[in-house]
Design an enzyme around this catalytic site. Structure first.
Site, PDB file in Angstrom:
ATOM      1  N   ALA A  62       0.857  -1.178   0.000  1.00 40.24           N
ATOM      2  CA  ALA A  62       0.000   0.000   0.000  1.00 40.24           C
ATOM      3  C   ALA A  62       0.896   1.231   0.000  1.00 40.24           C
ATOM      4  CB  ALA A  62      -0.868  -0.014   1.252  1.00 40.24           C
ATOM      5  N   GLY A 101       0.511  -5.253   0.737  1.00 41.54           N
ATOM      6  CA  GLY A 101      -0.633  -5.314  -0.162  1.00 41.54           C
ATOM      7  C   GLY A 101      -0.269  -5.929  -1.511  1.00 41.54           C
ATOM      8  N   GLU A 104      -0.492  -9.563  -0.950  1.00 44.10           N
ATOM      9  CA  GLU A 104      -1.927  -9.889  -0.791  1.00 44.10           C
ATOM     10  C   GLU A 104      -2.614  -9.962  -2.150  1.00 44.10           C
ATOM     11  OE1 GLU A 104      -2.688  -6.650   2.167  1.00 44.10           O
ATOM     12  OE2 GLU A 104      -3.569  -8.302   3.288  1.00 44.10           O
ATOM     13  N   GLU A 124       4.053  -5.685   7.077  1.00 45.72           N
ATOM     14  CA  GLU A 124       3.184  -4.723   7.755  1.00 45.72           C
ATOM     15  C   GLU A 124       3.520  -4.556   9.231  1.00 45.72           C
ATOM     16  OE1 GLU A 124       2.175  -6.824   5.492  1.00 45.72           O
ATOM     17  OE2 GLU A 124       0.533  -6.019   4.285  1.00 45.72           O
TER      18      GLU A 124
HETATM   19  N1  T1G Z   1       4.569   3.533  -0.065  1.00 44.57           N
HETATM   20  C1  T1G Z   1       5.034   4.746  -0.429  1.00 44.57           C
HETATM   21  N2  T1G Z   1       6.291   4.983  -0.816  1.00 44.57           N
HETATM   22  C2  T1G Z   1       7.132   3.939  -0.835  1.00 44.57           C
HETATM   23  C3  T1G Z   1       6.719   2.640  -0.461  1.00 44.57           C
HETATM   24  C4  T1G Z   1       5.370   2.455  -0.071  1.00 44.57           C
HETATM   25  N3  T1G Z   1       4.893   1.267   0.264  1.00 44.57           N
HETATM   26  N4  T1G Z   1       7.779   1.811  -0.582  1.00 44.57           N
HETATM   27  C5  T1G Z   1       8.791   2.562  -1.022  1.00 44.57           C
HETATM   28  N5  T1G Z   1       8.418   3.835  -1.183  1.00 44.57           N
HETATM   29  C6  T1G Z   1       9.224   4.944  -1.696  1.00 44.57           C
HETATM   30  C7  T1G Z   1      10.392   5.303  -0.793  1.00 44.57           C
HETATM   31  O1  T1G Z   1       9.995   6.240   0.184  1.00 44.57           O
HETATM   32  C8  T1G Z   1      11.369   5.893  -1.772  1.00 44.57           C
HETATM   33  O2  T1G Z   1      10.941   7.198  -2.066  1.00 44.57           O
HETATM   34  C9  T1G Z   1      11.163   5.084  -3.036  1.00 44.57           C
HETATM   35  O3  T1G Z   1       9.849   4.492  -2.877  1.00 44.57           O
HETATM   36  C10 T1G Z   1      12.156   3.969  -3.248  1.00 44.57           C
HETATM   37  O4  T1G Z   1      12.244   3.189  -2.062  1.00 44.57           O
HETATM   38  C11 T1G Z   1      -2.844  -3.151   2.574  1.00 44.57           C
HETATM   39  C12 T1G Z   1      -1.343  -1.971   4.646  1.00 44.57           C
HETATM   40  C13 T1G Z   1      10.079  -1.789  -2.109  1.00 44.57           C
HETATM   41  C14 T1G Z   1      12.033  -3.019  -1.147  1.00 44.57           C
HETATM   42  O5  T1G Z   1       6.460  -2.074   3.781  1.00 44.57           O
HETATM   43  O6  T1G Z   1      10.567  -2.250   1.553  1.00 44.57           O
HETATM   44  O7  T1G Z   1       0.788  -2.959   2.059  1.00 44.57           O
HETATM   45  O8  T1G Z   1      12.756   8.437  -1.017  1.00 44.57           O
HETATM   46  O9  T1G Z   1      14.588   3.856  -1.405  1.00 44.57           O
HETATM   47  O10 T1G Z   1      15.905   0.235  -1.683  1.00 44.57           O
HETATM   48  O11 T1G Z   1      -2.078  -4.870   3.918  1.00 44.57           O
HETATM   49  O12 T1G Z   1      11.059   0.514  -0.494  1.00 44.57           O
HETATM   50  O13 T1G Z   1      12.796   7.986  -3.457  1.00 44.57           O
HETATM   51  O14 T1G Z   1      11.114   9.581  -2.489  1.00 44.57           O
HETATM   52  O15 T1G Z   1      13.357   1.981  -0.248  1.00 44.57           O
HETATM   53  O16 T1G Z   1      14.870  -0.167  -3.991  1.00 44.57           O
HETATM   54  C15 T1G Z   1       3.930  -2.763   2.999  1.00 44.57           C
HETATM   55  C16 T1G Z   1       8.156  -0.834   1.891  1.00 44.57           C
HETATM   56  C17 T1G Z   1       3.066  -1.547   3.026  1.00 44.57           C
HETATM   57  C18 T1G Z   1       7.327  -2.013   1.559  1.00 44.57           C
HETATM   58  C19 T1G Z   1      12.382  -0.909  -2.470  1.00 44.57           C
HETATM   59  N6  T1G Z   1       5.050  -2.510   2.126  1.00 44.57           N
HETATM   60  N7  T1G Z   1       9.174  -0.594   0.888  1.00 44.57           N
HETATM   61  O17 T1G Z   1      13.621  -0.638  -1.875  1.00 44.57           O
HETATM   62  O18 T1G Z   1      14.133   1.729  -2.671  1.00 44.57           O
HETATM   63  S1  T1G Z   1       1.671  -1.772   4.068  1.00 44.57           S
HETATM   64  C20 T1G Z   1       6.248  -2.193   2.602  1.00 44.57           C
HETATM   65  C21 T1G Z   1      10.334  -1.292   0.826  1.00 44.57           C
HETATM   66  C22 T1G Z   1       0.554  -2.640   3.184  1.00 44.57           C
HETATM   67  C23 T1G Z   1      -1.645  -3.841   3.074  1.00 44.57           C
HETATM   68  C24 T1G Z   1      -0.686  -3.044   3.891  1.00 44.57           C
HETATM   69  C25 T1G Z   1      11.368  -0.811  -0.176  1.00 44.57           C
HETATM   70  C26 T1G Z   1      11.458  -1.644  -1.459  1.00 44.57           C
HETATM   71  P1  T1G Z   1      11.966   8.391  -2.273  1.00 44.57           P
HETATM   72  P2  T1G Z   1      13.639   2.707  -1.489  1.00 44.57           P
HETATM   73  P3  T1G Z   1      14.716   0.268  -2.582  1.00 44.57           P
END
Ligand code: T1G
Length: 691
Positions: A62, A101, A104, A124
């Protein structure tokens, strides 16, 4: 550009998500997917559907930036429900990361083809929330309860091979995952295999109670709400019907997303991304490091050499003492042998790393290195001499990084011909394990050198934060304030086990004195001796550490320090230490008193926060996020509290200033004076974050 587009290839419809940077399921993606699924369902030519992503990754979850804002339809669960309900088989083509997500969504597809390099996870709980769109009830139907809990409550991702073994992936692709998924869909059609809905699979065998799981995650994720909620949802997923479990999960998600823990963990996520990108650095000028050098093969040098080897960078390891060098090479060999035995690396990787290590007694071997890390004894004179020898043997454009934890890098670089090539790289011990790297900007460090250190930090898999020159830089400078208070509290009435308990209850993995015992009391003692001339009269007089070290108790390594340790390094409270502390106070005429837990916590935290405010005023750290990131990754500050400066905002500057004044009235302004930045915040209602 459309977030979701769809094209027909023969009788297979490919739905493509394109929402940079990580294809998060923002509203445009959810709505686009729903519409594309409707279109695919209605279209007579489409026989099967592939859901794939453009860019570097599958859907990484998400959009975290949307959390805390009012939800906008359609909900991800409804999108997934529509996908799963399709009569035409749906295949997910997964590359990069399928997280949260994103996973999911993939679990709602009928089949999953996974790139061999991909990673799948439900992270999450690391954000203080739980999968909100049916992730747990679906995952446990495919992978079983244990695996689903490891991934969701434990927040542990799995790789492609593990996904295949667990039944989460149906096939692996070595390259072109989208093409492989289309071929997979084609085969399904040929074999007459249709939709296979995860929700219709039987719930797996489950333990009679989930108490053991609850205990397990209570121990591994102390104080955290989300892992427990994941267990609740898993329990409901096997006892209730599928839809009820999904609804329950959504409710728990909604409750958690607004919690202080979730806010703190979201802050930590974004703080780390801000902190690792220092403003104004010309990252395009970063020099590639193809070959590195490390000078000094002690504990730090050995760990740093492994950081390079682990990242695939060949290393010249220089040491003047033949025995030390041999022992370092042996340690490195042993570490990698152990990694192979534990299945962490392959024998090929072990061999490649062994070949990439070039141990030598000769500085001349550094001649073709792009960057050399100096990691010798923490002494200005010794380091200056070593740095000069390194410079003599390097190409003029090669960079020198000094690994110091306290020394002034401007003074270290002063005698060199090219001080602009010098930066600080403060690794934490054990260097090949700890995530934090404090890169230090010297007065004369060239932007190119700083950019290189930052880029290198990322390549080494570190969380690299740029800081300025200062005694102890950011982390150790703040820790020194906390340490001082902890020792003062020992003489005033506390005991080590009380101080440590309070810090652990707050969420630190270990307390001040456990940390001292682990690092070695001789190290702390030597550090104290080297700065006696800079200590106050009270600090010099506060000599509990001196007495413990004089008794031959050097911490864990000697089986005794502030605590005693058995052969398994299990810790126990030693009455001899309590006695030593009480006697010490008696001898020095200090009337001990009962110190409350609240006082211990306040003095530990507010001394650090106040120093953090000064560090910001002085520009040693550029942003509060930098300080939070340093404490989260190098000092075990509980992530679910966001970091010291985020935590300060939760308490409020006015309250902190009031308590600082209170402690000043007992101990004196010398130890407790609110930083001007905190005072200004207290006056204006400001905060460190969101100013
Ligand atoms: N939402 C918004 N921005 C995100 C994002 C996200 N989920 N993930 C990454 N970014 C932005 C980050 O801030 C950065 O921005 C750019 O993307 C590159 O990221 C419904 C509720 C995918 C492995 O926890 O683990 O789904 O700084 O520098 O090293 O049940 O990002 O460039 O402006 O980290 O290549 C669960 C979190 C959400 C994944 C990539 N998902 N992200 O790593 O690049 S909750 C996560 C990561 C959810 C559902 C629930 C990593 C990555 P900027 P980066 P990277």
């Amino acid at each position: 550009m459309q977030a979701v587009s769809s094209t027909l290839s023969g009788n297979i419809r490919v739905i493509l998500i394109d929402n940079p940077p990580v294809n998060a399921t923002s509203q445009a993606v959810r709505a686009g997917l729903l519409q594309a699924m409707e279109q695919a369902g209605a279209d007579g030519t489409t026989q099967a559907i592939v859901i794939a992503c453009a860019g570097a990754t599958f859907v990484a979850g998400a959009d975290i930036k949307e959390f805390g804002k009012p939800p906008v339809d359609p909900h991800l669960s409804d999108v997934i429900h529509a996908i799963e309900s399709s009569d035409k088989p749906v295949v997910a083509a997964i590359h990069g990361s399928a997280l949260g997500g994103g996973l999911e969504l993939a679990l709602g597809c009928h089949y999953r083809v996974v790139d061999a390099q991909a990673r799948l996870g439900l992270p999450e709980s690391t954000l203080g929330i739980i999968p909100g769109a049916g992730g747990i009830p679906r995952l446990l139907r495919l992978a079983g309860v244990e695996k689903a809990l490891d991934m969701a409550a434990g927040g542990k991702p799995i790789d492609a091979v593990q996904a295949l073994e667990a039944g989460v992936a149906d096939a692996l692709a070595q390259e072109d995952v989208r093409g492989a998924a289309m071929a997979y869909a084609q085969r399904l059609l040929e074999q007459g295999r249709g939709a296979r809905r995860t929700r219709e699979l039987p719930a797996p065998a489950a333990p009679a109670t989930f108490d053991a799981a609850r205990d397990r995650f209570r121990a591994s994720h102390r104080g955290q709400l989300a892992p427990q909620a994941c267990v609740d949802v898993a329990a409901r997923s096997v006892s209730a019907d599928f839809d009820a479990a999904v609804t329950y999960g959504r409710e728990r998600f909604r409750e958690l997303v607004a919690s202080p823990q979730a806010r703190a963990l979201r802050h930590a996520f974004f703080a780390e991304r801000v902190a690792t990108k220092p403003a104004g650095l010309p990252m395009e000028e970063a020099k590639p490091v193809r070959k590195a050098g490390v000078v000094g093969a002690g504990t730090m040098g050995t760990g740093i050499a492994m950081c390079f080897l682990n990242a695939g960078i060949p290393v010249v390891l220089v040491e003047q003492n033949e025995k030390v060098l041999a022992s370092s090479v042996e340690t490195i060999g042993k570490t990698y042998r152990n990694d192979v035995a534990k299945g962490r690396i392959t024998a090929d990787t072990q061999r490649a790393r062994g070949e990439a290590l070039m141990p030598t007694l000769q500085y001349e071997s550094l001649h073709d290195c792009d960057l050399v890390v100096e990691a010798v004894f923490e002494d200005m004179g010794v380091k200056q001499q070593v740095l000069a020898s390194i410079e003599e043997n390097l190409r003029p454009d090669a960079l020198i990084a000094t690994n110091t934890s306290f020394l002034d890098i401007d003074a270290l670089a002063a005698g060199l011909r090219r001080p602009e090539n010098v930066v600080g790289m403060h690794f934490f011990s054990p260097a090949h394990i700890m995530k934090l790297l404090e890169n230090v900007r010297g007065k004369r460090s060239a932007p190119r050198a700083l950019a290189t250190a930052q880029a290198l930090g990322k390549r080494l898999g570190k969380v690299a934060v740029m800081v300025g020159v200062s005694d102890g830089f950011v982390g150790n400078r703040m820790l020194a304030r906390r340490t001082r208070e902890c020792y003062f509290m020992l003489e005033e009435g506390a005991l080590p086990e009380q101080v440590d308990r309070v810090l652990c209850e707050f969420g630190f993995p270990m307390g001040q004195f456990q940390l001292n015992d682990l690092a070695g009391l001789d190290v702390a003692w030597r550090n104290r001796q080297s700065r006696l001339d800079r200590l106050s009269e009270r600090e010099v007089a506060c000599n509990i550490l001196d007495e413990i070290v004089a008794a031959g108790r050097l911490g864990q390594k000697t089986g005794a320090g502030f605590y005693t340790y058995d052969a398994q390094r299990r810790r126990s409270v030693d009455p001899a230490i309590s006695e030593l502390i009480v006697r010490n106070a008696e001898r020095r005429g200090i009337a001990r008193r009962v110190i409350s837990d609240e006082e211990i916590l306040e003095r530990c935290l507010y001394s650090m926060i106040n120093e953090g405010a000064r560090i910001l005023e002085e520009g040693v750290a550029s942003r509060p996020e930098d300080i939070d990131t340093i404490w989260l990754n190098g000092y075990g500050f509980p992530r679910f509290r966001g970091g010291p400066m985020f935590h300060a905002d939760q308490i409020g500057a006015a309250r902190i200033c009031e308590r600082i004044r209170h402690y000043a009235s007992h101990a004196g302004a010398q130890y407790w004076t609110p930083a001007p930045l905190l005072l200004a915040q207290a006056r204006d209602g400001g905060a460190f974050h969101g100013r």
